[in-house]
Write a protein that holds these residues in place. Structure first.
Motif, PDB file in Angstrom:
ATOM      1  N   PHE A  38      12.118 -38.397 -17.885  1.00 26.62           N
ATOM      2  CA  PHE A  38      10.951 -37.793 -18.032  1.00 26.62           C
ATOM      3  C   PHE A  38       9.935 -37.773 -16.489  1.00 26.62           C
ATOM      4  O   PHE A  38       9.561 -36.541 -15.964  1.00 26.62           O
ATOM      5  N   TRP A  39      10.201 -38.979 -15.828  1.00 26.03           N
ATOM      6  CA  TRP A  39       9.528 -38.820 -14.454  1.00 26.03           C
ATOM      7  C   TRP A  39      10.026 -38.086 -13.475  1.00 26.03           C
ATOM      8  O   TRP A  39       9.476 -37.412 -12.633  1.00 26.03           O
ATOM      9  N   ALA A  40      11.560 -38.247 -13.636  1.00 23.13           N
ATOM     10  CA  ALA A  40      12.026 -37.336 -12.760  1.00 23.13           C
ATOM     11  C   ALA A  40      11.933 -35.516 -12.928  1.00 23.13           C
ATOM     12  O   ALA A  40      11.649 -34.921 -11.953  1.00 23.13           O
ATOM     13  N   ALA A  41      11.855 -35.349 -14.156  1.00 20.75           N
ATOM     14  CA  ALA A  41      11.290 -33.883 -14.354  1.00 20.75           C
ATOM     15  C   ALA A  41       9.868 -33.724 -14.021  1.00 20.75           C
ATOM     16  O   ALA A  41       9.438 -32.736 -13.563  1.00 20.75           O
ATOM     17  N   PHE A  42       9.198 -34.615 -14.276  1.00 19.17           N
ATOM     18  CA  PHE A  42       7.590 -34.610 -14.009  1.00 19.17           C
ATOM     19  C   PHE A  42       7.478 -34.373 -12.449  1.00 19.17           C
ATOM     20  O   PHE A  42       6.617 -33.351 -12.111  1.00 19.17           O
ATOM     21  N   ILE A  43       8.183 -35.072 -11.872  1.00 22.76           N
ATOM     22  CA  ILE A  43       8.003 -35.098 -10.372  1.00 22.76           C
ATOM     23  C   ILE A  43       8.596 -33.676  -9.740  1.00 22.76           C
ATOM     24  O   ILE A  43       7.979 -33.083  -8.875  1.00 22.76           O
ATOM     25  N   THR A  66      23.490 -37.129 -22.482  1.00 22.98           N
ATOM     26  CA  THR A  66      23.943 -38.361 -21.961  1.00 22.98           C
ATOM     27  C   THR A  66      22.840 -39.313 -22.350  1.00 22.98           C
ATOM     28  O   THR A  66      21.878 -39.101 -23.311  1.00 22.98           O
ATOM     29  N   ASN A  67      23.244 -40.582 -22.229  1.00 25.77           N
ATOM     30  CA  ASN A  67      22.182 -41.638 -22.576  1.00 25.77           C
ATOM     31  C   ASN A  67      21.306 -42.221 -21.378  1.00 25.77           C
ATOM     32  O   ASN A  67      20.847 -43.272 -21.589  1.00 25.77           O
ATOM     33  N   VAL A  68      21.167 -41.466 -20.396  1.00 27.34           N
ATOM     34  CA  VAL A  68      20.407 -41.870 -19.418  1.00 27.34           C
ATOM     35  C   VAL A  68      19.074 -42.059 -19.992  1.00 27.34           C
ATOM     36  O   VAL A  68      18.369 -41.357 -20.966  1.00 27.34           O
ATOM     37  N   SER A  69      18.194 -43.290 -19.484  1.00 24.09           N
ATOM     38  CA  SER A  69      16.817 -43.542 -19.911  1.00 24.09           C
ATOM     39  C   SER A  69      16.009 -42.366 -20.140  1.00 24.09           C
ATOM     40  O   SER A  69      15.756 -41.724 -19.131  1.00 24.09           O
ATOM     41  N   ARG A  70      15.440 -41.900 -21.176  1.00 25.80           N
ATOM     42  CA  ARG A  70      14.351 -41.020 -21.464  1.00 25.80           C
ATOM     43  C   ARG A  70      13.344 -40.931 -20.530  1.00 25.80           C
ATOM     44  O   ARG A  70      12.573 -40.125 -19.986  1.00 25.80           O
ATOM     45  N   THR A  71      12.799 -42.246 -20.250  1.00 24.91           N
ATOM     46  CA  THR A  71      11.687 -42.603 -19.370  1.00 24.91           C
ATOM     47  C   THR A  71      11.953 -42.199 -17.694  1.00 24.91           C
ATOM     48  O   THR A  71      11.038 -41.502 -17.274  1.00 24.91           O
ATOM     49  N   LEU A  72      13.148 -42.456 -17.524  1.00 21.64           N
ATOM     50  CA  LEU A  72      13.580 -41.911 -16.166  1.00 21.64           C
ATOM     51  C   LEU A  72      13.823 -40.628 -16.086  1.00 21.64           C
ATOM     52  O   LEU A  72      13.088 -39.972 -15.114  1.00 21.64           O
ATOM     53  N   LEU A 109      -4.542 -43.455 -30.474  1.00 20.80           N
ATOM     54  CA  LEU A 109      -5.110 -44.117 -29.424  1.00 20.80           C
ATOM     55  C   LEU A 109      -4.538 -43.327 -28.246  1.00 20.80           C
ATOM     56  O   LEU A 109      -5.082 -43.637 -27.050  1.00 20.80           O
ATOM     57  N   SER A 110      -3.554 -42.767 -28.328  1.00 17.15           N
ATOM     58  CA  SER A 110      -2.806 -41.877 -27.262  1.00 17.15           C
ATOM     59  C   SER A 110      -3.670 -40.878 -26.846  1.00 17.15           C
ATOM     60  O   SER A 110      -4.183 -40.116 -27.798  1.00 17.15           O
ATOM     61  N   LYS A 111      -3.659 -40.827 -25.539  1.00 14.69           N
ATOM     62  CA  LYS A 111      -4.545 -39.665 -25.133  1.00 14.69           C
ATOM     63  C   LYS A 111      -3.829 -38.599 -24.248  1.00 14.69           C
ATOM     64  O   LYS A 111      -4.289 -38.135 -23.445  1.00 14.69           O
ATOM     65  N   VAL A 112      -2.443 -38.803 -24.152  1.00 13.44           N
ATOM     66  CA  VAL A 112      -1.551 -37.837 -23.604  1.00 13.44           C
ATOM     67  C   VAL A 112      -0.645 -37.238 -24.510  1.00 13.44           C
ATOM     68  O   VAL A 112      -0.565 -37.572 -25.682  1.00 13.44           O
ATOM     69  N   PRO A 113      -0.295 -35.936 -24.004  1.00 14.70           N
ATOM     70  CA  PRO A 113       0.041 -35.037 -25.084  1.00 14.70           C
ATOM     71  C   PRO A 113       1.872 -35.436 -25.275  1.00 14.70           C
ATOM     72  O   PRO A 113       2.607 -36.085 -24.557  1.00 14.70           O
ATOM     73  N   GLU A 114       2.141 -35.009 -26.613  1.00 19.10           N
ATOM     74  CA  GLU A 114       3.581 -35.190 -26.955  1.00 19.10           C
ATOM     75  C   GLU A 114       4.361 -34.306 -26.100  1.00 19.10           C
ATOM     76  O   GLU A 114       3.831 -32.978 -25.786  1.00 19.10           O
ATOM     77  N   VAL A 115       5.345 -34.748 -25.629  1.00 24.05           N
ATOM     78  CA  VAL A 115       6.365 -34.201 -24.681  1.00 24.05           C
ATOM     79  C   VAL A 115       7.333 -33.241 -25.254  1.00 24.05           C
ATOM     80  O   VAL A 115       8.260 -33.249 -25.836  1.00 24.05           O
ATOM     81  N   THR A 116       6.909 -31.792 -25.182  1.00 21.86           N
ATOM     82  CA  THR A 116       7.699 -30.612 -25.818  1.00 21.86           C
ATOM     83  C   THR A 116       7.796 -29.747 -24.808  1.00 21.86           C
ATOM     84  O   THR A 116       7.504 -29.728 -23.729  1.00 21.86           O
ATOM     85  N   LEU A 117       8.443 -28.565 -25.407  1.00 19.04           N
ATOM     86  CA  LEU A 117       8.834 -27.237 -24.480  1.00 19.04           C
ATOM     87  C   LEU A 117       7.364 -26.699 -23.937  1.00 19.04           C
ATOM     88  O   LEU A 117       7.339 -26.531 -22.666  1.00 19.04           O
ATOM     89  N   ILE A 118       6.377 -26.658 -24.759  1.00 19.91           N
ATOM     90  CA  ILE A 118       5.303 -26.033 -24.222  1.00 19.91           C
ATOM     91  C   ILE A 118       4.485 -27.073 -23.462  1.00 19.91           C
ATOM     92  O   ILE A 118       4.005 -26.409 -22.314  1.00 19.91           O
ATOM     93  N   PHE A 119       4.666 -28.423 -23.452  1.00 22.87           N
ATOM     94  CA  PHE A 119       4.272 -29.419 -22.338  1.00 22.87           C
ATOM     95  C   PHE A 119       4.827 -28.944 -21.016  1.00 22.87           C
ATOM     96  O   PHE A 119       4.146 -29.039 -19.789  1.00 22.87           O
ATOM     97  N   TRP A 120       6.169 -28.727 -20.810  1.00 26.01           N
ATOM     98  CA  TRP A 120       6.829 -28.459 -19.557  1.00 26.01           C
ATOM     99  C   TRP A 120       6.374 -27.030 -18.950  1.00 26.01           C
ATOM    100  O   TRP A 120       6.254 -26.811 -17.797  1.00 26.01           O
ATOM    101  N   ILE A 121       6.384 -26.063 -19.687  1.00 27.30           N
ATOM    102  CA  ILE A 121       5.837 -24.720 -19.461  1.00 27.30           C
ATOM    103  C   ILE A 121       4.386 -24.976 -18.789  1.00 27.30           C
ATOM    104  O   ILE A 121       4.147 -24.242 -17.665  1.00 27.30           O
TER     105      ILE A 121
END
Length: 252
Positions: free
Chosen positions: A194-199, A186-192, A9-21
């Motif tokens: 992700f969005w910080a990096a995405f922005i 660190t143990n900082v929220s991975r969701t937080l 069902l997921s239609k977004v990609p797995e977050v890997t190094l190539i995703f960020w590149i």
């Protein structure tokens, strides 16, 4: 629901190094492509925004209606958000006269509101939970705000704050490096994170795009916006062909 079903069902990609590149390349393309239409073609920010808004609506509708994950469709939609984000931010900052600081503040507020409403509605803003039309709507609206915010933030850092394109790229690159360090140590929220990096990848792409196509007198390389955009698009397509992306699946 099994992991296999969630994965399908997921239609977004797995977050890997190539995703960020690819994400950084797509945001850079958004800057050069947006400038090519609004500036090189002399259509202006408003007309450019309307053109890219139509393309965005077409792409995001196709993405939401799709039954399975398609890397090409997903990244087409990402590029559509970043190009319309470029022209929309430029229109707000320059044509409306609210300035980079005002535009960034407004867009940051809209982004935070979008994340808050998304969380209150569905209980999570994690990328691996984006597997329903409602979640996808929140996902793309949030991305739209983040892309537009990134453009305004990049322009503010490079121009108003006086860092220039290379200086701003170093600043945003350094902030992304800190996020990577926080992810591993660190143990900082991975969701937080992700969005910080995405922005942050958006203003990085914005200043990199400006560095490529702005005049030498303004600190750029004065490359053709068309050729720079074509080269970035070719790089993205090559990356997607060489490195097959999988759909994100919910970790448990």
């Amino acid at each position: 629901m099994t992991a296999t079903t969630r994965h399908a069902l997921s239609k977004v990609p797995e977050v890997t190094l190539i995703f960020w590149i690819v994400k950084i390349a797509a945001t850079t393309l958004g800057e050069t492509g947006g400038d090519a239409v609004s500036m090189s073609m002399n259509l202006g920010y408003l007309v450019g925004t309307l053109i890219f808004a139509v393309l965005f609506l077409i792409a995001v509708t196709a993405q939401i209606r799709a039954k399975t994950f398609s890397p090409l469709l997903y990244w087409t939609t990402i590029i559509a958000t970043t190009t319309v984000g470029t022209t929309l931010a430029d229109f707000a900052d320059r044509s409306l006269g609210i300035g980079y600081a005002g535009g960034s503040s407004l867009l940051l507020a809209l982004l935070l509101i979008s994340l808050f409403v998304w969380y209150r509605s569905l209980g999570s803003v994690a990328v691996d939970t984006v597997s329903s039309p409602k979640a996808e709507m929140f996902y793309w609206v949030t991305i739209m705000f983040s892309q537009t915010l990134g453009t305004a933030l990049g322009d503010w850092m490079a121009d108003t704050a006086g860092f220039g394109y290379t200086g701003a790229a170093v600043v945003f690159g350094g902030l992304l490096a800190l996020i990577v360090a926080a992810y591993y140590w660190t143990n900082v929220s991975r969701t937080l994170l992700f969005w910080a990096a995405f922005i942050l990848t958006r203003p990085l792409g914005a200043v990199l795009g400006d560095f490529l196509d702005k005049p030498v007198s303004h600190g750029g390389l004065a490359l053709s916006r068309y050729s720079a955009s074509a080269a970035l698009l070719a790089f993205i397509l090559t990356a997607l062909l060489v490195y097959r992306q999988r759909a994100a699946s919910k970790a448990h």
